[in-house]
Scaffold this motif. Sequence first.
Motif, PDB file in Angstrom:
ATOM      1  N   TYR A  83      99.520 139.902 107.252  1.00  0.00           N
ATOM      2  CA  TYR A  83      98.221 140.924 107.217  1.00  0.00           C
ATOM      3  C   TYR A  83      98.112 141.495 106.069  1.00  0.00           C
ATOM      4  O   TYR A  83      99.132 142.245 105.362  1.00  0.00           O
ATOM      5  N   GLY A  84      97.010 141.582 105.562  1.00  0.00           N
ATOM      6  CA  GLY A  84      96.637 142.446 104.300  1.00  0.00           C
ATOM      7  C   GLY A  84      95.484 142.201 103.810  1.00  0.00           C
ATOM      8  O   GLY A  84      94.496 141.168 103.979  1.00  0.00           O
ATOM      9  N   GLY A 232      92.251 137.671 104.270  1.00  0.00           N
ATOM     10  CA  GLY A 232      92.390 139.298 104.042  1.00  0.00           C
ATOM     11  C   GLY A 232      90.876 139.831 104.101  1.00  0.00           C
ATOM     12  O   GLY A 232      89.948 139.182 103.901  1.00  0.00           O
ATOM     13  N   CYS A 302     103.253 143.122 106.623  1.00  0.00           N
ATOM     14  CA  CYS A 302     102.086 143.691 105.831  1.00  0.00           C
ATOM     15  C   CYS A 302     102.238 143.370 104.357  1.00  0.00           C
ATOM     16  O   CYS A 302     103.209 143.606 103.668  1.00  0.00           O
ATOM     17  N   ASP A 313      92.256 150.077 100.484  1.00  0.00           N
ATOM     18  CA  ASP A 313      92.755 148.953 101.343  1.00  0.00           C
ATOM     19  C   ASP A 313      94.089 149.082 101.796  1.00  0.00           C
ATOM     20  O   ASP A 313      94.179 148.566 102.865  1.00  0.00           O
ATOM     21  N   THR A 314      94.974 149.550 100.893  1.00  0.00           N
ATOM     22  CA  THR A 314      96.344 149.630 101.378  1.00  0.00           C
ATOM     23  C   THR A 314      96.494 150.654 102.178  1.00  0.00           C
ATOM     24  O   THR A 314      97.307 150.339 103.465  1.00  0.00           O
ATOM     25  N   THR A 317      95.681 149.138 105.600  1.00  0.00           N
ATOM     26  CA  THR A 317      96.465 148.068 105.941  1.00  0.00           C
ATOM     27  C   THR A 317      97.909 148.677 106.598  1.00  0.00           C
ATOM     28  O   THR A 317      98.380 148.437 107.750  1.00  0.00           O
TER      29      THR A 317
END
Length: 657
Positions: A83-84, A232, A302, A313-314, A317
Amino acid sequence: MSSAISVSARLRPWMKGEAQDDCISISETGDAIIVKEGTKGGLKFPFKSCYGQNATQEQIFEKEVRPLLDMVFKGLMVTVFAYGVTSSGKTHTMQGNPDAPGIIPRVVESMIKLKTQMPEAARRVSQFTVSYMEVYKDDVYDLFNRVHCSKLDIRTDGEQTNIPGLIHKPFETIEEFTQIYNTACKARSVASTDLNHASSRSHAILGISGSFYDPTSDKIRMGKINLVDLAGSENNKLTGNDRSRMAESAAINKSLTTLAMVVKALNDKSKDPNARIPYRDSKLTRILKDALGGSSVGVLICNLAPGAKFQADTISTLRFASMAEKIENKPVVNERAAPPPKRVYSQSQAAGPSSLIPQPSFGYQPFGIPSGIPAPRANRRTSAAFPSASTNVGLSEKEIEERINKRVEEEVARRLEEREKALAEQKRREAEEDEEMREVELQMTPGSPAKVTLPSELLDPILKKHADLENELINRLEEVKALEQQYATKHQQPLAEVLSPVSKRKTARAYVALGRDLGDRSDLKGALEMYKKAAVYLPENSNLAERILEIETAIREGVAYQPRKKSRRTSHSARSSASPQVSKDDKKRPRSKGKEKRRGVFGELTNGPLPLLLEWDETKKPEKFHTPKGSQSKSSGSPTDEEWLAAPPRKGRIGKA
């Protein structure tokens, strides 16, 4: 037994051309991700394992995935998904490259090695299969048949999710799997963006299933590992997507949002046990239901992209991963009883009559009855076609052969009897069909006072409007054409001369319907042919004759044909000028007020102007009708259809409904 989802984070290396900074880093202890937020300090997200930019593919596989492979051989389901944000290295983690293989090729190689370490009896019946699908724009496709495959459905049977039609291919070696997998990967939806030249536009789910025999418990255990490469999340301001890419991006972000909502709902379920989990809001969450609060062992990796431009976005996540870490799954062992071992006859038993008695064999056989099960009782029913082995004890070879021959003769006689019955039934049906045809031919005999009537099932269904009118119409008219040729050849007389008026009208309307359809498609020659065939059955219809002349003129002059439509007033004035002498009855007839509902060619109600083609008003029949001599018509004011169509046409009666 409950098991929490295992979560780890991996920070990818810097790519060529990226501006380097220290916005995202790993703590000194190696158990947390730190994200800086300007002058306020930073956010810290602790996880079980955190891998820096120098971590290798082998380290991640050995620590996160390899310990779970034993669970697959014990009949459990394992799900590993990456996921990411886009361009964070998810596909590289799952697939890798020839120099640095990812999780997928390492899992297959390790499972094949584990199978070779199994006992001979268990290894002989154990096998692997692989399936590969993608979720593209919230639709499921089989990557083994992506070109010719339609969208796959998802079925839920209780707590189990199934996908009918998904192909499962068996494999034995790493070479077989590599060939199958590489071919399927070429069919996956991939496109280039400003952040990634090979960006995945779909969620890919690879499933490796195995059935393993356990000699100690004499059971077959079915294990499976799902390896999920999620697309993504994308920020269209950074990716530079065009319109088609933006549609894909919207579908990806929507499915990932639903995934986050499912994770949040599972976290809130401890507070409200009756809370709804929105699995069905997305195809992706329906497929991953077992890994999210279901019966699977879950592993979430991740993938993080370094740099300040990926900061938001980080953080999103890492917050998702923190919530997923709290989800509790309840793994379940999938097993079933092994099939009984196969009976094996030794070579020495084939020498005499006693060789017909089955002897127990030792070791495991994939089919048969275990030695611990008692023999059947003497009075138990046996097959009538084949005598049991116990009834042959003490018999000579000749007696055994006679019994076998007798059973074979009985079986052959039974099958011959069934075949004779089937042939007799077929002859009976053919005789009934011949009888029906003779009745139709008798009706067509020349000189018969009764008019020939076409079968009602020939044209009635197609005179109603429906979607497949054209194909059905052509098929039925072909039957009429064959009937015309058959009658003309046999009786030397056109079929149209002996048909009843109702059948004439139905046949003409069918030809007109097909002619109109061909005219709408600019096939004037085909339309002219259909209208001429209709004129054979209704030669007195002036509107049909006008239509034929108009089409012939358009073909001869090479101009586009426009069907002539007249309004009600125009038709009335034209009719008045054509026939100045109007009967008194017509003058006395009251006019209707407002819009009048009229019926078109096929009997449908309409308020618009009607085309001048096969349109008449049967309610305006002449009051004074001259009945031919010899006719016994009792209602002179309301003649029958046959009398009306047989009478000479009156001026001013055709052309207006």
